[in-house]
Motif scaffolding. Structure first.
Motif, PDB file in Angstrom:
ATOM      1  N   MET A 145       0.841  -1.197   0.000  1.00  0.00           N
ATOM      2  CA  MET A 145       0.000   0.000   0.000  1.00  0.00           C
ATOM      3  C   MET A 145       0.879   1.251   0.000  1.00  0.00           C
ATOM      4  SD  MET A 145      -3.075  -1.026   2.670  1.00  0.00           S
ATOM      5  CE  MET A 145      -4.261   0.190   2.075  1.00  0.00           C
ATOM      6  N   VAL A 146       0.319   2.339  -0.553  1.00  0.00           N
ATOM      7  CA  VAL A 146       1.058   3.612  -0.616  1.00  0.00           C
ATOM      8  C   VAL A 146       0.272   4.661   0.161  1.00  0.00           C
ATOM      9  CG1 VAL A 146       1.946   5.424  -2.112  1.00  0.00           C
ATOM     10  CG2 VAL A 146       2.077   3.034  -2.838  1.00  0.00           C
ATOM     11  N   LEU A 147       0.970   5.291   1.101  1.00  0.00           N
ATOM     12  CA  LEU A 147       0.383   6.333   1.938  1.00  0.00           C
ATOM     13  C   LEU A 147       0.972   7.679   1.520  1.00  0.00           C
ATOM     14  CD1 LEU A 147      -1.180   7.307   4.504  1.00  0.00           C
ATOM     15  CD2 LEU A 147       0.873   6.769   5.807  1.00  0.00           C
ATOM     16  N   ASP A 148       0.101   8.597   1.061  1.00  0.00           N
ATOM     17  CA  ASP A 148       0.525   9.945   0.680  1.00  0.00           C
ATOM     18  C   ASP A 148       0.050  10.940   1.728  1.00  0.00           C
ATOM     19  OD1 ASP A 148       1.793   9.908  -2.074  1.00  0.00           O
ATOM     20  OD2 ASP A 148      -0.017   8.744  -2.441  1.00  0.00           O
ATOM     21  N   ILE A 149       0.956  11.817   2.141  1.00  0.00           N
ATOM     22  CA  ILE A 149       0.630  12.855   3.122  1.00  0.00           C
ATOM     23  C   ILE A 149       0.776  14.205   2.428  1.00  0.00           C
ATOM     24  CG2 ILE A 149       1.185  13.823   5.374  1.00  0.00           C
ATOM     25  CD1 ILE A 149       2.590  11.134   5.983  1.00  0.00           C
ATOM     26  N   PRO A 150      -0.350  14.855   2.084  1.00  0.00           N
ATOM     27  CA  PRO A 150      -0.275  16.147   1.391  1.00  0.00           C
ATOM     28  C   PRO A 150       0.348  17.226   2.272  1.00  0.00           C
ATOM     29  CG  PRO A 150      -2.488  15.185   1.270  1.00  0.00           C
ATOM     30  CD  PRO A 150      -1.731  14.420   2.292  1.00  0.00           C
ATOM     31  N   GLU A 151       0.917  18.217   1.625  1.00  0.00           N
ATOM     32  CA  GLU A 151       1.491  19.343   2.359  1.00  0.00           C
ATOM     33  C   GLU A 151       0.390  20.099   3.105  1.00  0.00           C
ATOM     34  OE1 GLU A 151       4.278  23.288   1.479  1.00  0.00           O
ATOM     35  OE2 GLU A 151       3.763  21.878  -0.122  1.00  0.00           O
ATOM     36  N   GLY A 152       0.656  20.406   4.364  1.00  0.00           N
ATOM     37  CA  GLY A 152      -0.305  21.137   5.176  1.00  0.00           C
ATOM     38  C   GLY A 152      -1.513  20.330   5.594  1.00  0.00           C
ATOM     39  N   SER A 153      -1.381  19.003   5.595  1.00  0.00           N
ATOM     40  CA  SER A 153      -2.544  18.142   5.837  1.00  0.00           C
ATOM     41  C   SER A 153      -2.932  18.030   7.298  1.00  0.00           C
ATOM     42  CB  SER A 153      -2.265  16.743   5.288  1.00  0.00           C
ATOM     43  OG  SER A 153      -1.191  16.135   5.990  1.00  0.00           O
ATOM     44  N   GLY A 154      -2.189  18.650   8.198  1.00  0.00           N
ATOM     45  CA  GLY A 154      -2.493  18.513   9.622  1.00  0.00           C
ATOM     46  C   GLY A 154      -1.683  17.384  10.225  1.00  0.00           C
ATOM     47  N   SER A 155      -1.686  17.277  11.545  1.00  0.00           N
ATOM     48  CA  SER A 155      -0.928  16.222  12.214  1.00  0.00           C
ATOM     49  C   SER A 155      -1.825  15.467  13.182  1.00  0.00           C
ATOM     50  CB  SER A 155       0.272  16.823  12.965  1.00  0.00           C
ATOM     51  OG  SER A 155      -0.172  17.682  13.991  1.00  0.00           O
ATOM     52  N   PHE A 156      -1.463  14.217  13.441  1.00  0.00           N
ATOM     53  CA  PHE A 156      -2.247  13.400  14.344  1.00  0.00           C
ATOM     54  C   PHE A 156      -1.346  12.373  15.020  1.00  0.00           C
ATOM     55  CE2 PHE A 156      -2.495  11.904  10.002  1.00  0.00           C
ATOM     56  CZ  PHE A 156      -2.178  10.558  10.083  1.00  0.00           C
ATOM     57  N   ASP A 157      -1.714  12.002  16.241  1.00  0.00           N
ATOM     58  CA  ASP A 157      -0.992  10.989  17.001  1.00  0.00           C
ATOM     59  C   ASP A 157      -1.737   9.667  16.875  1.00  0.00           C
ATOM     60  OD1 ASP A 157       0.810  12.938  17.881  1.00  0.00           O
ATOM     61  OD2 ASP A 157      -0.474  13.455  19.569  1.00  0.00           O
ATOM     62  N   TYR A 158      -0.994   8.569  16.884  1.00  0.00           N
ATOM     63  CA  TYR A 158      -1.629   7.268  16.701  1.00  0.00           C
ATOM     64  C   TYR A 158      -0.766   6.174  17.312  1.00  0.00           C
ATOM     65  CZ  TYR A 158       1.773   6.626  12.927  1.00  0.00           C
ATOM     66  OH  TYR A 158       2.942   6.512  12.213  1.00  0.00           O
ATOM     67  N   TYR A 159      -1.417   5.105  17.714  1.00  0.00           N
ATOM     68  CA  TYR A 159      -0.715   3.872  18.070  1.00  0.00           C
ATOM     69  C   TYR A 159      -0.573   3.033  16.804  1.00  0.00           C
ATOM     70  CZ  TYR A 159      -1.325   4.575  23.113  1.00  0.00           C
ATOM     71  OH  TYR A 159      -1.262   5.054  24.390  1.00  0.00           O
ATOM     72  N   VAL A 160       0.583   2.392  16.653  1.00  0.00           N
ATOM     73  CA  VAL A 160       0.766   1.511  15.505  1.00  0.00           C
ATOM     74  C   VAL A 160       1.341   0.191  16.013  1.00  0.00           C
ATOM     75  CG1 VAL A 160       3.072   2.464  14.998  1.00  0.00           C
ATOM     76  CG2 VAL A 160       1.801   1.226  13.225  1.00  0.00           C
ATOM     77  N   VAL A 161       0.779  -0.891  15.505  1.00  0.00           N
ATOM     78  CA  VAL A 161       1.199  -2.243  15.863  1.00  0.00           C
ATOM     79  C   VAL A 161       1.628  -2.966  14.592  1.00  0.00           C
ATOM     80  CG1 VAL A 161       0.437  -4.482  16.728  1.00  0.00           C
ATOM     81  CG2 VAL A 161      -0.323  -2.393  17.861  1.00  0.00           C
ATOM     82  N   ARG A 162       2.830  -3.471  14.621  1.00  0.00           N
ATOM     83  CA  ARG A 162       3.291  -4.303  13.499  1.00  0.00           C
ATOM     84  C   ARG A 162       3.165  -5.769  13.903  1.00  0.00           C
ATOM     85  NH1 ARG A 162       8.867  -4.266   9.881  1.00  0.00           N
ATOM     86  NH2 ARG A 162       8.731  -6.439   9.224  1.00  0.00           N
TER      87      ARG A 162
END
Length: 531
Positions: A69-86
């Motif tokens: 999968m490809v994740l794109d983050i646009p400029e100025g898109s805001g920020s967010f905190d998250y938990y990530v589990v691999r």
């Protein structure tokens, strides 16, 4: 250990769990996913593109990401905190009395990559907090307890997704039958029999109740969609396509196609090379420009108030001459040009957009389909959505509790723009989520009144457009600014009154909406700096 999930040989290993922020250091960019990840948003907002699909990030959303999968983050898109589990999916097998494990190349089971439903956010948060705590300890990563927590979480996700609201089983059977046998001549009686030995009228009532349309309308829609795909093929012939999708008469197929799609089948086959002209008072040429097509001619034949007979006659003759000389294959027109339909037909095939429902996006997508630019239109709408998210967040931060109101002053009345039911209202008060004042009407798209009847507006920012200047809107504007309500308006007292171009027409097109957002950022950004 036997997995708690639905196959005895399947298990999931916890690799690690952490708490992170996106985008890192405020940077935009692209990330290619190389592992199986579960991400749970806990704070902040933003916008991402996941395999080209737009997602508005909010707290308590859960995403399953898989390799490739490809994740794109646009400029100025805001920020967010998250938990990530691999994690790693594995399969256990027994051979010669020995138990062996192998990594699975793909995730098996009912979970689909992307956004997952979360029905109990608090318990989901607690599950990720426990995994995070386990994942921080090296010894716990591949431990029994860590794997048990992960499998409990995945098991919860697999069983917690409620089934979608079911369409009546009889209607489902008829839908499946139509999709399989659309080439054949089908009657209401046949479809009713297929559905479950119902009478024709009873079946039609049930079908409309479940789907919102009639069986024949649905069948024709299926046939037209197949017809469009076939017409795009190389060496397609209208007569053969008509027969292939269930029409015995080429003429009847063409008439139905024209009614549903807007152009004839033969013109649709040429849609990638058409020369297109625009006849519009709503800047519809911007629709084409935004998908990289330049109209061969743009005319506006509407007679605006204040024009003399001679002025309008000269302007009309000149524009019709330019339209004929451009020799378009297609003329895209709005409702203000319906009276010129016969005139247009002498030059090219006209398509009149449907304004019975004020849906600017549907009109944009229809134009894009007519010229074979559906992909470009989709990309444009995605960019527009991202810009609205970013702009709205910036403006709300700049304005705080301050409100804004939009007025249109014409040669007869003053209109307070409402909160909905018009593309401009939906942009400003819906997508950008800016705050209206109390006097902004809720139910009507605009509330018109004589200048002396305008109430005292509580908004701290006032945007005004003078419409139909030739007919005397300046006189109504002078009357408005001479009232006591004007002097008492909060925006007037603070000096926050702004003249604007015709946002009301601009809001009907993607480029116009972009310009409106840019103007709001410039204007309200300066006001914020002044404070």
């Amino acid at each position: 250990m036997t997995s708690q999930l639905n196959e005895a040989q399947r298990m999931y290993l916890l690799s690690w769990a952490s708490k992170r922020k996106l985008p890192r250091s405020g940077r935009s960019g692209q990330i290619r996913i190389s592992a199986y990840l579960l991400g749970f948003v806990i704070e902040g907002e933003g916008v991402i593109l996941l395999d080209g699909v737009l997602h508005k990030i909010k707290p308590f959303q859960l995403y399953l990401l898989v390799p490739g999968m490809v994740l794109d983050i646009p400029e100025g898109s805001g920020s967010f905190d998250y938990y990530v589990v691999r994690f790693e999916p594995m399969r256990l097998s027994r051979s010669s009395g020995r138990c062996e494990g192998e990594l699975l190349p793909m995730l098996l089971g009912p979970l689909s990559p992307g956004l997952l439903p979360v029905h109990r956010p608090q318990s989901m948060l607690q599950a990720f907090e426990r995994l995070h705590e386990s994942g921080r300890r090296e010894a716990a990563r591949h431990s029994f307890s860590g794997r048990l927590q992960l499998e409990q979480l995945l098991h919860e996700l697999m069983r917690s997704d409620p089934p979608a609201a079911a369409v009546d089983e009889r209607v489902q059977r008829s839908l499946a039958y139509m999709n399989l046998h659309y080439k054949q001549k089908l009657s209401i009686e046949q479809l009713a029999e297929t559905a479950g030995e119902m009478s024709g009228p009873a079946f039609s009532r049930l079908f409309r109740h479940e789907t919102g349309t009639t069986p024949i309308e649905y069948l024709n829609r299926v046939r037209m969609e197949h017809g469009k795909r076939m017409l795009n093929g190389k060496d397609a012939r209208v007569k053969e396509v008509a027969a292939e999708v269930g029409f015995r008469s080429e003429f009847y197929f063409s008439r139905m196609f024209q009614r549903r799609v807007g152009v004839s089948p033969s013109l649709y086959m040429k849609r990638g090379t058409l020369k297109v002209a625009v006849a519009s008072s709503l800047s519809l040429h911007d629709h084409l420009t935004s998908i990289e097509i330049e109209p061969v001619c743009t005319v506006d034949l509407f007679r605006y108030p204040g024009q003399s007979d001679d002025e309008y006659a000269g302007r009309l003759a000149d524009q019709l001459k330019r339209l004929r000389e451009a020799k378009p294959d297609l003329i895209v027109a709005d409702e203000y040009h319906a009276e010129f339909e016969e005139e247009f037909k002498r030059t090219a095939a006209p398509v009149f957009l449907d304004f019975s429902v004020w849906d600017w996006k549907r009109n944009f997508e229809q134009i894009a389909e007519l010229v074979g630019r559906e992909r470009e239109a989709s990309e444009m709408l995605t960019r527009l959505y991202i810009q609205a998210e970013i702009t709205g967040r910036e403006l709300r931060r700049a304005l705080g509790s301050e409100r804004l109101t939009m007025l249109q002053v014409n040669h007869r009345t003053v209109g307070i723009q409402g909160r909905a039911n018009h593309p401009l209202n939906e942009l400003v008060y819906g997508e950008l989520a800016l705050k209206p004042c109390t006097q902004t009407p809720r139910e009507v798209w605009r509330l018109e009144m004589p200048p002396e009847a305008l109430p005292v507006l509580e908004a701290e920012h006032l945007f005004i457009h003078q419409h139909h200047v030739l007919a005397g809107s300046a006189d109504r504007y002078r009357e408005l600014t001479g009232t006591s309500a004007w002097s008492a308006a909060e925006a007037v007292k603070q000096g926050n009154v702004y003249d604007i171009p015709n946002w009301f027409a601009m809001s009907w097109t993607p480029l116009g909406r972009q310009r409106i957002m840019n103007e709001l950022r410039r204007t309200l950004g300066r006001a914020d700096d002044a404070r």
